[in-house]
Enzyme design. Structure first.
Site, PDB file in Angstrom:
ATOM      1  N   HIS A 141       0.819  -1.215   0.000  1.00 60.51           N
ATOM      2  CA  HIS A 141       0.000   0.000   0.000  1.00 60.51           C
ATOM      3  C   HIS A 141       0.850   1.261   0.000  1.00 60.51           C
ATOM      4  CE1 HIS A 141      -4.240  -1.475   0.674  1.00 60.51           C
ATOM      5  NE2 HIS A 141      -3.523  -2.593   0.710  1.00 60.51           N
ATOM      6  N   SER A 145      -1.474 -15.623   0.679  1.00 56.54           N
ATOM      7  CA  SER A 145      -1.395 -16.941   1.309  1.00 56.54           C
ATOM      8  C   SER A 145      -1.136 -16.821   2.808  1.00 56.54           C
ATOM      9  CB  SER A 145      -0.295 -17.784   0.651  1.00 56.54           C
ATOM     10  OG  SER A 145       0.993 -17.333   1.041  1.00 56.54           O
TER      11      SER A 145
END
Length: 394
Positions: free
Chosen positions: A75, A204
């Site tokens: 981000h 994951s």
């Protein structure tokens, strides 16, 4: 006719051989105040940061704070636009810590929803050690994923200057975005569709907090503390349910396993013709298939199968490491930074068995979209269908 060779030339040649045969001199490593050694004295501060974040932030675990720290690397860094730079506009500083320096401004972007807590927790530690926010975010993400089972060993380069401006608006892709929009945004930052799929290996070891606030900590796959390919398998299974009590939310589609939340963007990328085959290639492959417990145990113990799984898992790790290095260097010249990768802890390198289908699910539940290669043959875990537990809050 045999020409004469000058004795001086022979001596010169012998000297050259002698010099080239000498073993290369070992680079002298720096010793830090705490007794650690590193390739560069400037990296010593990061050992202190490492101890601080492992004790007071990550708790040496692949838990919520580790997941959020890895998320924050993306981000912050993805706020970078080649097209804006080419047009003479400010295209963002990339991995420069702007999301921490200009939090109030960047949190106006809905895509950054839920990052405020991890930013606040990290900012305090970064200021205590007087390191730049850009360096701190990338360092902490690399340490965080090293806490996860079978995780990658990310490289870390230090020396990023502090950000001077917030990232451009709408820099971060959202789960509600179309594949066209996601790939276009990522291409503008310099990433191919294949690299986008590689970066999503971070899911994951991830969970959601804000898509459905009623089920804070719902993971994206059944093994959120393990860096494995279960995420790539389970995202391709036919969706049958929403894990929360109130049905669908923006950015969410049906998942196949109770307790598991599936992002709309992940589901779309897994099935799009531009990314489907790369997505499928991340799934560790088995040779034989059976849903019986006996076959499942054999699958886990057979050396040949195990070695193939190890190779596939290493390919996933290598692609993720390369894509993450590229992400961490956005907006910077690697030659201007200092390689402090030797401070990042070595992850648990235990080999993993092949990916499997969750209990009661199999090949008939797969929505494979890759037309070039058949879906890998996987075993099904034994037992009744289970519910995936949420990742505990810190």
């Amino acid at each position: 006719m045999i020409s004469k060779i000058s004795p001086s030339l022979i001596i010169t040649a012998l000297l050259a051989v002698s010099v080239s045969a000498r073993p290369a001199a070992k680079l002298r490593r720096a010793t830090c105040p705490g007794g650690q050694t590193t390739a560069n004295q400037a990296c010593c501060v990061w050992f202190d940061v490492l101890d601080d974040i492992q004790k007071n932030l990550l708790e040496n675990e692949c838990g919520e704070e580790a997941h959020e720290s890895l998320r924050l690397t993306f981000h912050d860094a993805i706020g970078f636009s080649n097209s804006k730079n080419a047009a003479g506009e400010f295209g963002g500083g990339g991995a420069d810590g702007s999301i921490m320096a200009f939090t109030d401004q960047e949190l106006q972007d809905p895509a950054n929803d839920g990052t405020d807590d991890i930013i606040g927790n990290q900012r305090t530690i970064a200021l205590n050690h007087n390191v730049s926010f850009g360096d701190f975010i990338q360092f902490t993400g690399a340490v965080a994923v090293s806490n996860c089972k079978a995780g990658p060993h990310l490289k870390f380069f230090a020396g990023r200057p502090n950000a001077t401006q917030a990232a451009p608006d709408n820099s971060v892709p959202e789960p509600i975005d179309s594949v066209d929009d996601i790939l276009a945004r990522m291409a503008d930052a310099g990433f191919s569709p294949e690299e986008v799929v590689a970066l999503l290996a971070s899911h994951s070891v991830a969970a959601q907090d804000t898509i459905d606030p009623d089920i804070h900590g719902s993971p994206f796959d059944s093994t959120p503390d393990t860096f494995d390919s279960q995420f790539y398998v389970e995202t391709l299974l036919k969706g049958t349910l929403f894990p929360g009590p109130n049905g669908a939310h923006d950015g969410e589609v049906q998942s196949a396993i109770d307790g598991e939340l599936r992002l709309q963007s992940d589901a779309a990328l897994a099935r799009d013709s531009r990314t489907a085959c790369e997505w499928q290639s991340f799934i560790s492959k088995a040779i034989a298939s059976s849903s019986s417990p006996k076959a499942f145990k054999l699958h886990r113990l057979t050396p040949l199968l195990f070695s193939l799984s190890t190779a596939d898992h290493q390919s996933m790790i290598t692609k993720f490491e390369n894509a993450m290095l590229k992400l961490s260097l956005l907006g910077h010249d690697q030659n201007d930074l200092i390689d402090c990768s030797d401070v990042i802890p070595a992850p648990d390198s235990a080999s993993l068995p092949d990916a499997t289908f969750p209990p009661q699910l199999g090949i008939n539940d797969v929505e494979a979209s890759c037309s070039e290669t058949p879906f890998p043959t996987l075993s099904t875990q034994p037992g009744p269908a289970t519910s995936i537990a949420r990742v505990p809050a810190s």
